[in-house]
Motif scaffolding. Structure first.
Motif, short mmCIF file in Angstrom:
data_model
loop_
_atom_site.label_atom_id
_atom_site.label_comp_id
_atom_site.label_asym_id
_atom_site.label_seq_id
_atom_site.Cartn_x
_atom_site.Cartn_y
_atom_site.Cartn_z
N GLY A 152 13.18 62.65 20.42
CA GLY A 152 13.35 63.96 21.04
C GLY A 152 13.60 65.05 20.02
O GLY A 152 13.06 66.16 20.11
N ILE A 153 14.41 64.75 19.02
CA ILE A 153 14.67 65.70 17.94
C ILE A 153 13.38 66.01 17.20
O ILE A 153 13.06 67.19 16.93
CB ILE A 153 15.72 65.12 16.97
N ALA A 154 12.62 64.96 16.85
CA ALA A 154 11.38 65.16 16.10
C ALA A 154 10.39 66.02 16.86
O ALA A 154 9.74 66.91 16.29
CB ALA A 154 10.76 63.80 15.76
N ALA B 298 24.51 63.82 20.50
CA ALA B 298 23.35 64.59 20.03
C ALA B 298 23.70 66.00 19.57
O ALA B 298 23.02 66.97 19.88
CB ALA B 298 22.27 64.64 21.12
N ARG B 299 24.79 66.10 18.80
CA ARG B 299 25.11 67.36 18.12
C ARG B 299 25.30 67.04 16.64
O ARG B 299 26.12 66.19 16.28
CB ARG B 299 26.39 67.98 18.67
N SER C 36 16.58 66.84 22.97
CA SER C 36 15.73 68.02 22.79
C SER C 36 16.55 69.22 22.31
O SER C 36 16.14 69.95 21.40
CB SER C 36 15.03 68.37 24.11
N ASP C 37 17.71 69.41 22.91
CA ASP C 37 18.58 70.52 22.50
C ASP C 37 18.99 70.37 21.04
O ASP C 37 19.11 71.37 20.31
CB ASP C 37 19.82 70.58 23.38
N CYS C 38 19.23 69.14 20.62
CA CYS C 38 19.61 68.90 19.23
C CYS C 38 18.49 69.29 18.28
O CYS C 38 18.75 69.85 17.20
CB CYS C 38 20.00 67.43 19.04
N GLY C 39 17.25 69.01 18.66
CA GLY C 39 16.12 69.43 17.84
C GLY C 39 16.08 70.94 17.67
O GLY C 39 15.83 71.45 16.56
N HIS D 181 19.70 61.83 10.19
CA HIS D 181 20.06 60.43 10.40
C HIS D 181 20.65 60.31 11.81
O HIS D 181 21.64 60.98 12.13
CB HIS D 181 21.12 59.99 9.39
N VAL D 182 20.07 59.46 12.64
CA VAL D 182 20.53 59.30 14.02
C VAL D 182 21.13 57.91 14.19
O VAL D 182 20.47 56.91 13.93
CB VAL D 182 19.38 59.50 15.03
#
Length: 230
Positions: free
Chosen positions: A73-75, A199-200, A38-41, A169-170
């Motif tokens: 989570g990013i999306a 996740a950074r 989530s923080d990365c998003g 890209h993950v």
């Protein structure tokens, strides 16, 4: 061609089997990993604003659950910031280094398998982090070979990308690092001393004709005694 931008993101923290090379374990993110995603998003939304970029609506992810959960989570956070995400597109091209028939065994178990097989000698010391060593087992690949695969994915997406757009890209740290060496973003002798934070995002720019550049985001410096993980 117009410049395109690409964020490479290592998955969040997850419930890894102790003693096993991280590779293709099927386990889920931990609670910490979910927060990291989530923080990365949120951070990617800030990156888009800072660099004046639009978001490509397709987020790419490896097929490992931890990568898909991180992408999800990013999306979700990017949508909360008003960005359009239509699809999380899973691809085997973004997988971590494959250990073939030894997948998800521990290091000790893998070495015992090799010791018990009269066709093979013992693996070299530090084999797990040796970029060019491939286990002599069905379906295995080296870290460098995994990097070629990931680099091919990034290059193909970049060639088809819209100018001024950012594609996410993950995937996994080791295969991303080796991909960056193949793309000329890192020197080969830098790869072993670096890792990626969970996740950074690292922001890369593709300017055509095979020219890639690191624009933003920070590599993690690996301490000499750190065990290499994906």
């Amino acid at each position: 061609m117009a410049e395109s931008y690409h964020a490479i993101v290592r998955h969040g923290a997850y419930r890894q089997r102790p003693g096993a090379p991280s590779a293709r374990q099927p386990f889920a993110l931990s609670d910490e990993g979910l927060r990291q995603a989530s923080d990365c998003g949120d951070a990617l939304a800030g990156m888009l604003a800072e660099h004046g970029l639009t978001l490509d609506p397709v987020v790419h992810a490896s097929r490992q659950l931890r990568a898909w959960q991180t992408a999800s989570g990013i999306a979700g956070q990017l949508r909360a910031h008003g960005h359009r995400v239509d699809e999380i597109r899973e691809t085997s091209a973004l997988a971590e280094r494959g250990l073939g028939s030894a997948a998800n065994l521990t290091v000790a178990e893998i070495e015992a398998v090799l010791a018990g097989d009269p066709r093979f000698g013992a693996p070299p010391p530090g084999w797990k982090s040796d970029s060019d060593y491939r286990l002599p087992l069905e379906g295995a690949e080296s870290l460098s070979e995994a990097g070629v695969r990931v680099a091919g994915h990034l290059q193909a997406v970049a060639e088809a990308a819209t100018g001024g757009a950012l594609t996410v890209h993950v995937g996994h740290g080791a295969s991303f690092r080796h991909a960056c060496a193949h793309l000329g973003i890192l020197r080969r002798d830098e790869v072993a001393g670096l890792s990626m934070f969970h996740a950074r995002a690292l922001l890369l720019c593709y300017r055509g004709h095979g020219r890639w550049y690191h624009v933003a985001g920070t590599w993690k410096i690996r301490a000499p005694k750190d065990a290499p993980v994906d």
